[in-house]
Write a protein that holds these residues in place. Sequence first.
Motif, PDB file in Angstrom:
ATOM      1  N   VAL A  40      12.076 -24.829  -3.398  1.00 55.49           N
ATOM      2  CA  VAL A  40      11.511 -24.810  -2.048  1.00 55.49           C
ATOM      3  C   VAL A  40      11.023 -23.408  -1.694  1.00 55.49           C
ATOM      4  N   ILE A  41      11.806 -22.405  -2.043  1.00 55.08           N
ATOM      5  CA  ILE A  41      11.384 -21.027  -1.784  1.00 55.08           C
ATOM      6  C   ILE A  41      10.083 -20.726  -2.530  1.00 55.08           C
ATOM      7  N   GLY A  42       9.995 -21.194  -3.796  1.00 50.65           N
ATOM      8  CA  GLY A  42       8.759 -21.014  -4.554  1.00 50.65           C
ATOM      9  C   GLY A  42       7.593 -21.738  -3.914  1.00 50.65           C
ATOM     10  N   ALA A  43       7.853 -22.943  -3.405  1.00 47.42           N
ATOM     11  CA  ALA A  43       6.789 -23.711  -2.760  1.00 47.42           C
ATOM     12  C   ALA A  43       6.284 -23.009  -1.502  1.00 47.42           C
ATOM     13  N   THR A  44       7.195 -22.454  -0.698  1.00 47.53           N
ATOM     14  CA  THR A  44       6.759 -21.756   0.521  1.00 47.53           C
ATOM     15  C   THR A  44       5.934 -20.522   0.183  1.00 47.53           C
ATOM     16  N   ALA A  45       6.279 -19.838  -0.925  1.00 45.81           N
ATOM     17  CA  ALA A  45       5.481 -18.686  -1.342  1.00 45.81           C
ATOM     18  C   ALA A  45       4.080 -19.133  -1.765  1.00 45.81           C
ATOM     19  N   ILE A  46       4.007 -20.267  -2.456  1.00 47.04           N
ATOM     20  CA  ILE A  46       2.697 -20.794  -2.855  1.00 47.04           C
ATOM     21  C   ILE A  46       1.880 -21.187  -1.627  1.00 47.04           C
ATOM     22  N   PHE A  47       2.544 -21.793  -0.634  1.00 49.52           N
ATOM     23  CA  PHE A  47       1.840 -22.163   0.585  1.00 49.52           C
ATOM     24  C   PHE A  47       1.206 -20.946   1.242  1.00 49.52           C
ATOM     25  N   ALA A  48       1.944 -19.829   1.265  1.00 46.03           N
ATOM     26  CA  ALA A  48       1.410 -18.612   1.876  1.00 46.03           C
ATOM     27  C   ALA A  48       0.183 -18.119   1.108  1.00 46.03           C
ATOM     28  N   MET A  49       0.239 -18.190  -0.216  1.00 41.92           N
ATOM     29  CA  MET A  49      -0.912 -17.764  -1.016  1.00 41.92           C
ATOM     30  C   MET A  49      -2.081 -18.731  -0.850  1.00 41.92           C
ATOM     31  N   GLN A  50      -1.775 -20.027  -0.723  1.00 44.62           N
ATOM     32  CA  GLN A  50      -2.833 -21.004  -0.450  1.00 44.62           C
ATOM     33  C   GLN A  50      -3.538 -20.684   0.863  1.00 44.62           C
ATOM     34  N   ASP A  51      -2.744 -20.374   1.878  1.00 44.70           N
ATOM     35  CA  ASP A  51      -3.335 -20.055   3.175  1.00 44.70           C
ATOM     36  C   ASP A  51      -4.226 -18.821   3.088  1.00 44.70           C
ATOM     37  N   ALA A  52      -3.826 -17.858   2.255  1.00 44.41           N
ATOM     38  CA  ALA A  52      -4.647 -16.657   2.075  1.00 44.41           C
ATOM     39  C   ALA A  52      -5.984 -17.016   1.426  1.00 44.41           C
ATOM     40  N   ILE A  53      -5.945 -17.897   0.418  1.00 49.00           N
ATOM     41  CA  ILE A  53      -7.184 -18.332  -0.219  1.00 49.00           C
ATOM     42  C   ILE A  53      -8.054 -19.092   0.778  1.00 49.00           C
ATOM     43  N   THR A  54      -7.420 -19.961   1.565  1.00 49.16           N
ATOM     44  CA  THR A  54      -8.161 -20.708   2.585  1.00 49.16           C
ATOM     45  C   THR A  54      -8.809 -19.757   3.583  1.00 49.16           C
ATOM     46  N   LYS A  55      -8.059 -18.745   4.029  1.00 46.70           N
ATOM     47  CA  LYS A  55      -8.592 -17.770   4.984  1.00 46.70           C
ATOM     48  C   LYS A  55      -9.797 -17.049   4.384  1.00 46.70           C
ATOM     49  N   HIS A  56      -9.731 -16.739   3.088  1.00 43.94           N
ATOM     50  CA  HIS A  56     -10.864 -16.091   2.421  1.00 43.94           C
ATOM     51  C   HIS A  56     -12.081 -17.017   2.365  1.00 43.94           C
ATOM     52  N   LEU A  57     -11.844 -18.274   2.010  1.00 44.62           N
ATOM     53  CA  LEU A  57     -12.972 -19.196   1.816  1.00 44.62           C
ATOM     54  C   LEU A  57     -13.638 -19.594   3.130  1.00 44.62           C
TER      55      LEU A  57
END
Length: 328
Positions: A40-57
Amino acid sequence: MNNNKHFAVQSAEGSAGASDQAQPSSMQTERNHKLGITLVIGATAIFAMQDAITKHLVTDYPITFIIMARYWVFFAVGTIMAARADAGFKNTVRSRKPAIQIARGLILVFEIAMVGLAFKTMGLAEVIALFQSYPLFVTALAAIFLGEKVGWRRWLALAVGFGGILVILRPGSGVMEFGAVYTMLGAIAYALYQILTRVSGTSDSAVTSFFYVGAVGAVLMTLGLPLFWVSMAPVDLLWLSLLCVMAMVAHFFLIKALTLAPATLLQPFNYLQLVWSIIVGWIIFRDMPDLWTFVGGFIVVGSGLFVFYREQKRAAERKKQLLKENAV
């Protein structure tokens, strides 16, 4: 926001029960719980990185185009899950409450779009801090629409949590912007989505709900394809592909975590996404929330955790009372 997270929680609930029946040893249970928490901790870290990619796109491409690409992937995953279900594909995709399932799908598309738009003008941490208010809305809406009993302690926690939202927004100070409005609309929409998920869960399996959400989103976004199709730069196409891959990895992490440990143990760790968002936002965008956002976010998360604690305590009391009545 991460629609794969919403899907994963539902689809995993159905498989969690199977692991419970195995009744592993105490040491094995402890190892499973630790691994589940780690996932779960790994998943939340991935979610944060996903949001960063989304913010960039979303700075260069329509949010609708990005959502469409992600829904194509989730629809494919949902179709595979339905095809592999024990009941067979046709029985699995047959819903007893199709109107509610379609409404869930439409609301989730709206929620993802709102949060995606919020990333255009706000930092990752600010958006996530505000979005963490959705459990408060779930509790309030469940009391209104589902008639669930909410005690005075939880109502007080809700009031404190909404006070935390005001601390972040600071109405009249010039801080509040459209991004905040989009985020709050997204949080309310996701709360409605959760309420409808409870209703549909009384008659449809988790895999059925998963399939409908993916199908509705994919069909809706594909219908609008001529309106927002754009050509992407090769590097951004790679970012979008990475976004979809990360979504599937995080999805798998959550499913696996919920087969190893109960949701009551894992749920509090979902709030770590706010921590990761602060770290990722600062590293990539040099965006650091101000003091009031930290204070407001702490209040919102604390209120949400207290509401969660009270809900679990009441559930345990009801179970104890039921066992006592059956014993009599």
